[in-house]
Design a protein around this motif. Structure first.
Motif, PDB file in Angstrom:
ATOM      1  N   THR A  91       5.694  -2.098   1.543  1.00 39.95           N
ATOM      2  CA  THR A  91       5.507  -1.167   0.426  1.00 39.95           C
ATOM      3  C   THR A  91       6.624  -0.137   0.359  1.00 39.95           C
ATOM      4  OG1 THR A  91       3.099  -1.443   0.569  1.00 39.95           O
ATOM      5  CG2 THR A  91       3.929   0.489  -0.628  1.00 39.95           C
ATOM      6  N   CYS A  92       6.937   0.470   1.514  1.00 40.60           N
ATOM      7  CA  CYS A  92       7.965   1.531   1.532  1.00 40.60           C
ATOM      8  C   CYS A  92       9.266   1.076   2.170  1.00 40.60           C
ATOM      9  CB  CYS A  92       7.438   2.765   2.261  1.00 40.60           C
ATOM     10  SG  CYS A  92       7.186   2.531   4.042  1.00 40.60           S
ATOM     11  N   GLN A 115       5.726   7.316  -0.097  1.00 39.38           N
ATOM     12  CA  GLN A 115       5.185   6.623  -1.262  1.00 39.38           C
ATOM     13  C   GLN A 115       6.334   6.235  -2.181  1.00 39.38           C
ATOM     14  OE1 GLN A 115       1.898   8.651  -3.110  1.00 39.38           O
ATOM     15  NE2 GLN A 115       2.460   7.892  -5.143  1.00 39.38           N
ATOM     16  N   CYS A 132       3.438   6.981   2.520  1.00 40.40           N
ATOM     17  CA  CYS A 132       3.152   5.650   1.984  1.00 40.40           C
ATOM     18  C   CYS A 132       1.676   5.329   2.214  1.00 40.40           C
ATOM     19  CB  CYS A 132       4.035   4.611   2.671  1.00 40.40           C
ATOM     20  SG  CYS A 132       3.609   2.897   2.285  1.00 40.40           S
ATOM     21  N   THR A 172       0.224   2.506   2.380  1.00 42.37           N
ATOM     22  CA  THR A 172       0.002   1.288   3.158  1.00 42.37           C
ATOM     23  C   THR A 172       0.145   1.534   4.655  1.00 42.37           C
ATOM     24  OG1 THR A 172       0.810  -0.082   1.334  1.00 42.37           O
ATOM     25  CG2 THR A 172       0.748  -1.098   3.525  1.00 42.37           C
TER      26      THR A 172
END
Length: 371
Positions: A140-141, A147, A195, A197
């Motif tokens: 994700t990151c 984020q 983030c 996740t």
């Protein structure tokens, strides 16, 4: 003397997070760039000192018990306003800083996986696909810890230095101490929007498959190193190493002596007397053996290069087969008569102690060691 809790505007039961938030709020209000008044500068010193004491668990305990952590040395104890400005917000007349912020990116830990092999796998080596439960890069990151669409922000408490300094007076004069900034844990930056996740770690736990070629000749307890195949580090740091620890299961027939394979061949008394040929199933296929007439228990038949391929050489060891002559324990009348007739004809001597024979002793020793 001002009470540290009152200075920060928190209760004596305040949590470390509440203390940190209160300090950050007051520091922004009293920052010299925002409030240049002399009263604000003096109040800023009090707030900073209160936070240094209450953010450190050990110092806070001593302070709560009435210890000397509550003594504030005034402007001279901190080396003047310019030192305060430099320590917490950078710049000022004091020159550059010592040290530098910590990096969030760190090397990942090494990982250990155990693999069980059969003895046959060791002869020529084998291939394994291993399932490893370890830390991998957050998709994700991509290791940024933030984020998507956001990034780290410079810590407004230490000004991005990652540490806080203060001067205390002692018998030896002014002593400068330095400790990691409690607001950013020494990184110099904070992550306002972690983030979702990986929760700001830059990595997550996951199972992945690692393919490894295990060479021939390995033994139990041997560890193979795969550089860079271990856990990914925090914030997308470099991977650690992966170690493969080998365990070789015992074989019901063959045992190992270095790179040689050792086995025991049971031979009927009649075959030992008359001689015979036989085929045995080795770990890598059939092997023909020829037993000469009169073969004795303890004799070793050697088949060249039918053992294990060496770990650091391409040469194979040998297959050594120790002969064990099996004497029948139950005979019918006809069989017993034939044996008695054989005994009369051969006129075998009575049992007696034989002279010591080094070669025979070695064969028997190997027979009982590997049989």
């Amino acid at each position: 003397m001002a009470d540290h809790y009152e200075v920060l505007g928190v209760s004596r039961e305040a949590t470390p997070e509440e203390i940190k938030k209160a300090y950050r709020r007051l520091a922004r209000q009293l920052h010299p760039d925002v409030n240049p008044s002399a009263d604000a500068a003096e109040q800023f010193k009090l707030v900073t000192h209160a936070y240094e004491v209450l953010s450190d668990q050990e110092k806070r305990q001593r302070y709560d018990l009435g210890g000397d952590e509550g003594v504030f040395g005034g402007a001279a104890g901190f080396g003047g306003f310019s030192d305060i400005f430099e320590t917490f917000f950078g710049g000022g007349a004091g020159g550059g800083r010592a040290g530098r912020p910590r990096s969030r990116r760190e090397r990942g830990q090494d990982a250990l996986v155990r693999v069980t092999l059969e003895l046959g796998d060791v002869v020529f080596g084998t291939h394994r696909d291993l399932e490893v439960d370890t830390a991998v890069l957050c998709e994700t990151c991509n290791g940024s810890c933030c984020q998507p669409g956001t990034g780290p922000e410079r810590c407004d408490i230490c000004g991005g230095a990652g540490f806080l300094q203060r001067q205390v007076r002692s018998l030896l004069g002014n002593v400068v101490t330095q400790q990691p900034c409690g607001a950013c844990q020494g990184y110099g930056t904070t992550i306002p929007h972690p983030c979702p996740t990986c929760h700001g770690q830059g990595r997550v736990r996951s199972r992945r498959t690692v393919s490894v070629d295990i060479p021939a000749g390995v033994e139990s307890g041997l560890r193979l190193q795969l550089p860079g195949s271990g856990e990914v580090g925090p914030a997308g740091g470099p991977n650690g190493d992966l170690y493969i620890e080998v365990q070789v299961e015992p074989h019901p027939v063959f045992s190992r002596d270095g790179d040689d394979l050792v086995a025991t061949l049971e031979v009927a008394m009649t075959d030992a007397i008359l001689g015979t040929t036989t085929t045995i199933e080795a770990l890598d296929g059939p092997v023909d053996l020829e037993l000469r007439p009169g073969v004795q228990s303890g004799e070793v038949l050697t088949v060249r290069e039918r053992g294990i391929t060496g770990l650091r050489t391409s040469r194979r060891g040998d297959l050594r087969v120790a002969v064990h002559v099996v004497t029948p324990t139950r005979l019918d009348g006809r069989q017993r008569a034939l044996v008695e007739e054989l005994a009369r004809r051969t006129k075998a001597p009575r049992p007696r102690l034989a002279e010591f024979q080094q070669g025979l002793f070695s064969k028997l020793r190997d027979r009982f060691r590997h049989g």
